[in-house]
Each structure stands twice: as C-alpha cells, then as structure tokens.
Design an enzyme around this catalytic site. Sequence first.
Site, PDB file in Angstrom:
ATOM      1  N   TYR A   1      33.364  37.651  44.004  1.00 17.31           N
ATOM      2  CA  TYR A   1      33.072  38.858  44.786  1.00 17.31           C
ATOM      3  C   TYR A   1      31.621  38.837  45.292  1.00 17.31           C
ATOM      4  O   TYR A   1      31.249  39.631  46.148  1.00 17.31           O
ATOM      5  CB  TYR A   1      33.342  40.129  43.979  1.00 17.31           C
ATOM      6  CG  TYR A   1      34.766  40.235  43.446  1.00 17.31           C
ATOM      7  CD1 TYR A   1      35.793  39.475  44.002  1.00 17.31           C
ATOM      8  CD2 TYR A   1      35.081  41.087  42.399  1.00 17.31           C
ATOM      9  CE1 TYR A   1      37.094  39.562  43.513  1.00 17.31           C
ATOM     10  CE2 TYR A   1      36.381  41.182  41.907  1.00 17.31           C
ATOM     11  CZ  TYR A   1      37.381  40.414  42.464  1.00 17.31           C
ATOM     12  OH  TYR A   1      38.659  40.499  41.974  1.00 17.31           O
TER      13      TYR A   1
ATOM     14  N   HIS B   1      40.833  33.021  37.723  1.00 20.95           N
ATOM     15  CA  HIS B   1      41.040  33.844  38.924  1.00 20.95           C
ATOM     16  C   HIS B   1      42.306  33.458  39.696  1.00 20.95           C
ATOM     17  O   HIS B   1      43.057  34.313  40.138  1.00 20.95           O
ATOM     18  CB  HIS B   1      39.801  33.747  39.826  1.00 20.95           C
ATOM     19  CG  HIS B   1      39.633  34.914  40.754  1.00 20.95           C
ATOM     20  ND1 HIS B   1      38.414  35.392  41.155  1.00 20.95           N
ATOM     21  CD2 HIS B   1      40.547  35.709  41.370  1.00 20.95           C
ATOM     22  CE1 HIS B   1      38.586  36.425  41.965  1.00 20.95           C
ATOM     23  NE2 HIS B   1      39.873  36.635  42.112  1.00 20.95           N
TER      24      HIS B   1
END
Length: 319
Positions: free
Chosen positions: A42, A104
């Site tokens: 992010y 992830h």
Amino acid sequence: MDNNDIYKVGLGLWKLPKDECADIVYNAIKIGYRHLDSACDYGNEIEVGQGIARAISEGICTRKELRITSKLWNTYHAQEHVQPALEKTLSDLGLTYIDSYLIHFPIAQPYVPFETRYPPEWIFKPESSSPEMLTAPVPLHETWQAMEALVDKGLVSKIGVCNYNSGLLNDLMAYAKIKPAQLQIESHPYLTQERLIKLAGHYDIDVTTFSPLGALSYLELDMADKTESVLTQPVVIAAAERLNKTPAQIVLRWGVQRGCTIIPKSSNLNRLKENISIFDFELSESEMADISALNINKRFNDPGDFCEAAFNKFYPIYD
Ligand code: A2P
C-alpha cells in the site's frame, strides 16, 4: 456492543493517500477503530505508523488494544527475504511486533532490493522500455515455513494468507506446522464465496473480507462501473429504510453478521464513523438471505484480469 465487536471492522489502508494517511489513521483510532489492515504494497506504512504513534502518545489507546495486520509482498517469497520484509514493515510502522502477517498473493515474483524500489509493486524493471511483470519459481510451502519462523521468533502473533482458493488452502493445511489463523479474500454481496468461507470455518480459520462494499473500491481505478454498486439494490435499500441505516451500513452489517471480519476503507470521517456503527441493529434472516442471493460471482480484484490489462502478463489464480 460486545468487546470483540470492534475488531470485526478494521480500517482497510489500501489506497489511503500518503499525505492524508497519518491523520486518517489517528482519527480512526480516536473514533474507536482498533483494527488496522496494512501492507507493504500500500506504500503508506510510514504514515500509518505516524498515525498509530500519535494516538498511543496521546493516550487514546495502548499498543495492546490495537490489532495490526500487514502483508508479505510477492517479491519477498524466498525463504531468506521473508524476515527482512517483515522487519522493514515493522520499522516503517514503528512497531516491535504486529498481530498478523499474511502472504499477500499466492504469486511469487523476483526479488527487488529495498534500495532499488519500495514497495516494489508488480513490474520488475519499471524504467525499462518494455516493463514486465515476472514470476519466480518459489513454492508457497517454502514461504510458509519462513512465515512460521517469524512466529517462533515472536515477531508476529498470527500468520495467514490472502487470495488463496480452496485448493491452495487444503494444500497449506497439509504441510503447515503452524496453522493459518486468517484468510483474507475479496467478498461482498456480488461475490459471496460461501464454499471457501465454509471450508475456512472447517479449518477454524478466521475470514476477513476486503472490498466489503464491492465495486466502490474499484471506481477510482477504473476497474468497475458506478452501475455495479450493490448499494442501489432494492433489497439493500429496503433494509436500510426499515432499520433507518445507510445502504453501506446494511452491506457491511451483512458482512459481519455472516461471521466475517470486514475491512472497509474510507478517507472521510463521517463514513469512517458510519462504517463502525453497525453493531446496534440486526438484519433479519430473510434480509440476510436476500442480500446473499445477489451473488453473481463478480470478482473485481482478479490478477487474471488486471495483470494482463496493466502488466501484459496473463497470470490467473482463480479458475
Ligand atoms: P471514501 O474513501 O471516499 O469514503 P472497500 O473498502 O470496500 O474497498 O471500499 C472503499 C470505497 O468505498 C472507497 O471508495 C470509499 O470512499 C467508499 N466508501 C467507504 N465507506 C463508505 C460508505 N459508508 N458509504 C459510501 N461509500 C463508502
């Protein structure tokens, strides 16, 4: 509200702009959020850490009261890169441990050193005249073993995975010495994922759903169209009118009432408040069933689509 309810709505930190991120995290904690869903990818973990530090220094909460998740990026799947990747995340967040660390994506990509680029994102050499998304031959069991070592060292309390399908989850359960505590997947009324959630339940794995509001998250990325919003569905509006809540609160309540943890993102203080104010009402059984019946198996976050469109690489992980 039950003491644990507050952890059922985490603040999703994907796409929070760097310049607003610290304030949003601080304000979210101030209005009651205690669960934060972060990730290397992010690109805002330093700012997330600043927001956390400010909240703790002002005595709004203690570190122990927070549940903080982060995620291992694709380029760090090889055994020797897993711990350094976590340590980089810890140092950016300004923390000595996180509560959960998740793989992830079940996608391994070639290593990119921190000094070269951080976060590395999907493309191997973005500066090249023909940038490519590459994959690396690192099996997921190798990565999981390295994740287990992080728990043994006390750097993280729980480990888990994101974006796994049933086959990968079954396989993981066969080799895991430390079982995954969490599975994070896309789910909303247009993608209910009942079978995968049921399987996770059989394995006693908690499910967190990202993009719990469906298309909304993808409008700004041009990966969805306004007409795909679940908030305009008559069953959602009818429940909102009956309960005097907003359509977003109905969809989020459906998410937690079916037993999942949800991580809606918002950059707006009113919507942040709205999104945690979902524990003073209940949807009826028929409202739950009607919202679940909206399922059309519509996935917005699909590497099989976006990797081909954005990075010129066909790499599906769902069939
Ligand atoms: P914003 O940040 O302007 O509030 P998701 O977490 O499902 O990926 O969705 C996030 C998207 O939904 C963001 O675009 C966010 O915009 C928007 N959003 C978040 N909460 C609400 C809400 N309560 N009502 C309407 N839109 C919302």
